[in-house]
Design a protein around this motif. Sequence first.
Motif, PDB file in Angstrom:
ATOM      1  N   TRP A 172      15.230  11.221  -4.462  1.00 49.58           N
ATOM      2  CA  TRP A 172      13.888  11.318  -3.902  1.00 49.58           C
ATOM      3  C   TRP A 172      13.015  11.918  -4.986  1.00 49.58           C
ATOM      4  CZ3 TRP A 172      12.900  13.591   1.581  1.00 49.58           C
ATOM      5  CH2 TRP A 172      11.538  13.734   1.819  1.00 49.58           C
ATOM      6  N   THR A 173      11.942  11.234  -5.344  1.00 50.29           N
ATOM      7  CA  THR A 173      11.082  11.726  -6.412  1.00 50.29           C
ATOM      8  C   THR A 173       9.619  11.403  -6.120  1.00 50.29           C
ATOM      9  OG1 THR A 173      10.760  11.770  -8.812  1.00 50.29           O
ATOM     10  CG2 THR A 173      11.302   9.641  -7.843  1.00 50.29           C
ATOM     11  N   GLY A 174       8.775  12.186  -6.744  1.00 50.60           N
ATOM     12  CA  GLY A 174       7.332  11.974  -6.641  1.00 50.60           C
ATOM     13  C   GLY A 174       6.622  13.262  -6.320  1.00 50.60           C
ATOM     14  N   GLU A 175       5.372  13.339  -6.756  1.00 43.89           N
ATOM     15  CA  GLU A 175       4.525  14.508  -6.521  1.00 43.89           C
ATOM     16  C   GLU A 175       5.214  15.803  -6.955  1.00 43.89           C
ATOM     17  OE1 GLU A 175       3.212  14.328  -2.426  1.00 43.89           O
ATOM     18  OE2 GLU A 175       2.096  12.487  -2.789  1.00 43.89           O
ATOM     19  N   GLY A 176       5.961  15.719  -8.065  1.00 44.30           N
ATOM     20  CA  GLY A 176       6.627  16.897  -8.610  1.00 44.30           C
ATOM     21  C   GLY A 176       7.984  17.208  -8.010  1.00 44.30           C
ATOM     22  N   ASP A 177       8.413  16.458  -7.007  1.00 51.34           N
ATOM     23  CA  ASP A 177       9.709  16.680  -6.370  1.00 51.34           C
ATOM     24  C   ASP A 177      10.789  15.833  -7.023  1.00 51.34           C
ATOM     25  OD1 ASP A 177       8.715  18.453  -4.447  1.00 51.34           O
ATOM     26  OD2 ASP A 177       8.193  16.818  -3.084  1.00 51.34           O
ATOM     27  N   SER A 178      11.990  16.350  -7.031  1.00 48.96           N
ATOM     28  CA  SER A 178      13.164  15.602  -7.468  1.00 48.96           C
ATOM     29  C   SER A 178      14.353  16.151  -6.704  1.00 48.96           C
ATOM     30  CB  SER A 178      13.381  15.751  -8.978  1.00 48.96           C
ATOM     31  OG  SER A 178      14.502  15.008  -9.386  1.00 48.96           O
ATOM     32  N   PHE A 179      14.895  15.341  -5.778  1.00 48.56           N
ATOM     33  CA  PHE A 179      16.041  15.745  -4.978  1.00 48.56           C
ATOM     34  C   PHE A 179      17.097  14.648  -5.043  1.00 48.56           C
ATOM     35  CE2 PHE A 179      12.341  17.436  -2.458  1.00 48.56           C
ATOM     36  CZ  PHE A 179      12.504  18.764  -2.812  1.00 48.56           C
ATOM     37  N   PHE A 180      18.351  15.053  -5.196  1.00 47.62           N
ATOM     38  CA  PHE A 180      19.464  14.109  -5.228  1.00 47.62           C
ATOM     39  C   PHE A 180      20.366  14.338  -4.019  1.00 47.62           C
ATOM     40  CE2 PHE A 180      18.039  14.195  -9.572  1.00 47.62           C
ATOM     41  CZ  PHE A 180      18.114  12.863  -9.950  1.00 47.62           C
ATOM     42  N   PHE A 181      20.808  13.232  -3.412  1.00 46.00           N
ATOM     43  CA  PHE A 181      21.645  13.271  -2.221  1.00 46.00           C
ATOM     44  C   PHE A 181      22.875  12.401  -2.437  1.00 46.00           C
ATOM     45  CE2 PHE A 181      17.262  13.885  -0.971  1.00 46.00           C
ATOM     46  CZ  PHE A 181      17.320  14.962  -0.108  1.00 46.00           C
ATOM     47  N   VAL A 182      24.002  12.847  -1.910  1.00 44.73           N
ATOM     48  CA  VAL A 182      25.247  12.094  -2.039  1.00 44.73           C
ATOM     49  C   VAL A 182      25.161  10.790  -1.254  1.00 44.73           C
ATOM     50  CG1 VAL A 182      27.725  12.090  -1.530  1.00 44.73           C
ATOM     51  CG2 VAL A 182      26.639  14.129  -2.518  1.00 44.73           C
ATOM     52  N   GLY A 183      24.753  10.853   0.011  1.00 47.19           N
ATOM     53  CA  GLY A 183      24.718   9.671   0.856  1.00 47.19           C
ATOM     54  C   GLY A 183      23.428   9.555   1.640  1.00 47.19           C
ATOM     55  N   PHE A 184      23.220   8.382   2.243  1.00 47.21           N
ATOM     56  CA  PHE A 184      22.005   8.137   3.007  1.00 47.21           C
ATOM     57  C   PHE A 184      21.930   9.024   4.240  1.00 47.21           C
ATOM     58  CE2 PHE A 184      19.002   5.695   5.631  1.00 47.21           C
ATOM     59  CZ  PHE A 184      17.950   5.639   4.732  1.00 47.21           C
ATOM     60  N   ALA A 185      23.072   9.362   4.814  1.00 47.26           N
ATOM     61  CA  ALA A 185      23.074  10.280   5.958  1.00 47.26           C
ATOM     62  C   ALA A 185      22.474  11.628   5.558  1.00 47.26           C
ATOM     63  CB  ALA A 185      24.487  10.462   6.506  1.00 47.26           C
ATOM     64  N   ASP A 186      22.730  12.066   4.328  1.00 44.48           N
ATOM     65  CA  ASP A 186      22.145  13.315   3.830  1.00 44.48           C
ATOM     66  C   ASP A 186      20.627  13.195   3.703  1.00 44.48           C
ATOM     67  OD1 ASP A 186      24.729  14.462   3.530  1.00 44.48           O
ATOM     68  OD2 ASP A 186      24.922  13.501   1.575  1.00 44.48           O
ATOM     69  N   VAL A 187      20.156  12.028   3.267  1.00 41.89           N
ATOM     70  CA  VAL A 187      18.708  11.780   3.171  1.00 41.89           C
ATOM     71  C   VAL A 187      18.075  11.875   4.553  1.00 41.89           C
ATOM     72  CG1 VAL A 187      16.929  10.072   2.602  1.00 41.89           C
ATOM     73  CG2 VAL A 187      18.922  10.337   1.101  1.00 41.89           C
ATOM     74  N   LEU A 188      18.678  11.193   5.533  1.00 44.93           N
ATOM     75  CA  LEU A 188      18.138  11.215   6.900  1.00 44.93           C
ATOM     76  C   LEU A 188      18.140  12.625   7.477  1.00 44.93           C
ATOM     77  CD1 LEU A 188      19.589   8.041   8.649  1.00 44.93           C
ATOM     78  CD2 LEU A 188      17.218   8.470   7.967  1.00 44.93           C
TER      79      LEU A 188
END
Length: 172
Positions: free
Chosen positions: A139-155
């Motif tokens: 997940w990136t943009g507006e100064g953010d950068s986050f990494f997730f192992v799986g889509f369930a973690d994103v949700l």
Amino acid sequence: MQMKELVGQVMATLVKSYFADSPMGAGRRPVIRPPAEPWALAELEARAGQLFEVGYRQFLSLTDGLEGFPLVLLGCQDWEPGGLGEAAEEFRETVLDSDPEDVGISPQTPLFPVAVNVDRSQGIFLIDTAGAAEERFWWTGEGDSFFFVGFADVLAFLNDVGSRDPRESLCT
């Protein structure tokens, strides 16, 4: 937690938030879509140029995208001409031009957009790190950068920001 239950929790949160904004629901309207057809999933995976992570495939098998967050979670139908897939591709090009190596993404890493906001300033990408990292989503943009192992973690993170502590860089 199973993807079906997680999507149900996310929708409940979105609907509650929608009606909390005003009695008429003035905020972003939550929309759950019909499931993606298996042939459409296969075509989208071919377009992505990489295998889908299991959770993202399960998500698209339940709902072909999801609206109601500041980011639209893209489905197969969003890649039709004039769809949000075009905006997501524009954001992808912007990200690639902005030196993603700062957070550990090499320029050759395949990035496939799975979410984008309407002003093309934030997005979530499926990343194929070829075994270099276990994270599959960025997940990136507006100064953010986050990494997730799986889509369930994103949700789960979209549903409750405090539920996860994602990595901010793939660099160790």
